[in-house]
Design a protein around this motif. Structure first.
Motif, PDB file in Angstrom:
ATOM      1  N   TRP A   1      43.646  36.949  37.744  1.00 18.87           N
ATOM      2  CA  TRP A   1      43.935  37.663  38.719  1.00 18.87           C
ATOM      3  C   TRP A   1      44.547  39.082  38.281  1.00 18.87           C
ATOM      4  O   TRP A   1      43.996  40.116  39.059  1.00 18.87           O
ATOM      5  N   ALA A   2      45.525  39.164  37.566  1.00 11.56           N
ATOM      6  CA  ALA A   2      45.876  40.108  37.187  1.00 11.56           C
ATOM      7  C   ALA A   2      45.160  41.448  36.671  1.00 11.56           C
ATOM      8  O   ALA A   2      45.061  42.581  36.972  1.00 11.56           O
ATOM      9  N   ASP A   3      44.255  40.935  35.727  1.00 13.38           N
ATOM     10  CA  ASP A   3      43.160  41.650  34.965  1.00 13.38           C
ATOM     11  C   ASP A   3      42.227  42.178  36.146  1.00 13.38           C
ATOM     12  O   ASP A   3      41.816  43.389  36.162  1.00 13.38           O
ATOM     13  N   ALA A   4      41.719  41.168  37.221  1.00 13.38           N
ATOM     14  CA  ALA A   4      40.840  41.649  38.471  1.00 13.38           C
ATOM     15  C   ALA A   4      41.372  42.624  39.163  1.00 13.38           C
ATOM     16  O   ALA A   4      40.892  43.759  39.671  1.00 13.38           O
ATOM     17  N   SER A   5      42.779  42.494  39.377  1.00 11.54           N
ATOM     18  CA  SER A   5      43.593  43.573  40.322  1.00 11.54           C
ATOM     19  C   SER A   5      43.435  44.832  39.944  1.00 11.54           C
ATOM     20  O   SER A   5      43.319  46.016  40.265  1.00 11.54           O
ATOM     21  N   ARG A   6      43.639  44.772  38.350  1.00  8.96           N
ATOM     22  CA  ARG A   6      43.640  46.143  37.739  1.00  8.96           C
ATOM     23  C   ARG A   6      42.507  47.048  37.569  1.00  8.96           C
ATOM     24  O   ARG A   6      42.177  47.993  37.823  1.00  8.96           O
ATOM     25  N   THR A   7      41.516  45.992  37.560  1.00  8.29           N
ATOM     26  CA  THR A   7      39.965  46.856  37.360  1.00  8.29           C
ATOM     27  C   THR A   7      39.571  47.166  38.868  1.00  8.29           C
ATOM     28  O   THR A   7      39.012  48.335  39.039  1.00  8.29           O
TER      29      THR A   7
ATOM     30  N   ASP B   1      40.482  49.060  46.068  1.00  4.56           N
ATOM     31  CA  ASP B   1      41.637  48.250  46.394  1.00  4.56           C
ATOM     32  C   ASP B   1      42.286  48.865  47.828  1.00  4.56           C
ATOM     33  O   ASP B   1      43.341  48.353  47.977  1.00  4.56           O
ATOM     34  N   ALA B   2      41.531  49.371  48.430  1.00  4.39           N
ATOM     35  CA  ALA B   2      41.875  49.697  50.153  1.00  4.39           C
ATOM     36  C   ALA B   2      42.169  48.231  50.897  1.00  4.39           C
ATOM     37  O   ALA B   2      41.632  47.153  50.591  1.00  4.39           O
ATOM     38  N   LEU B   3      42.950  48.606  51.665  1.00  6.06           N
ATOM     39  CA  LEU B   3      43.497  47.254  52.499  1.00  6.06           C
ATOM     40  C   LEU B   3      42.251  46.916  53.388  1.00  6.06           C
ATOM     41  O   LEU B   3      41.506  47.734  54.146  1.00  6.06           O
TER      42      LEU B   3
END
Length: 82
Positions: free
Chosen positions: A52-58, A65-67
């Motif tokens: 999940w962390a890697d996917a979030s950074r990507t 990554d807009a709300l």
């Protein structure tokens, strides 16, 4: 199905026939434990949130990554002092 326990180096082991491995989808690494008087071999359990962390950074690097729902507050937020 009966199989023989074989000497493998300094240890002993059981060869698992390929059709059984294919049927269970086992490859690479497995988890093994003793339950009551049985040896249980199963696929490793996936850990929650792995990757999940890697996917979030990507997503953040791509600007994607807009709300989804936008900003919204709670009814009593106006009285809070930050």
């Amino acid at each position: 199905m009966k199989v023989k326990i074989r000497k493998m180096g300094n240890s002993q082991g059981v060869l698992i026939p390929k059709p059984i491995l294919s049927q269970l989808g086992l490859e690479g690494e497995v988890e093994m434990e003793v339950v009551d008087d049985a040896l249980v071999i199963r696929k490793p359990q996936k850990q929650a949130r792995v990757g999940w962390a890697d996917a979030s950074r990507t997503l953040a690097q791509a600007g994607d990554d807009a709300l989804v729902m936008g900003e919204f507050g709670n009814a009593d937020d106006a009285g809070l002092v930050w």
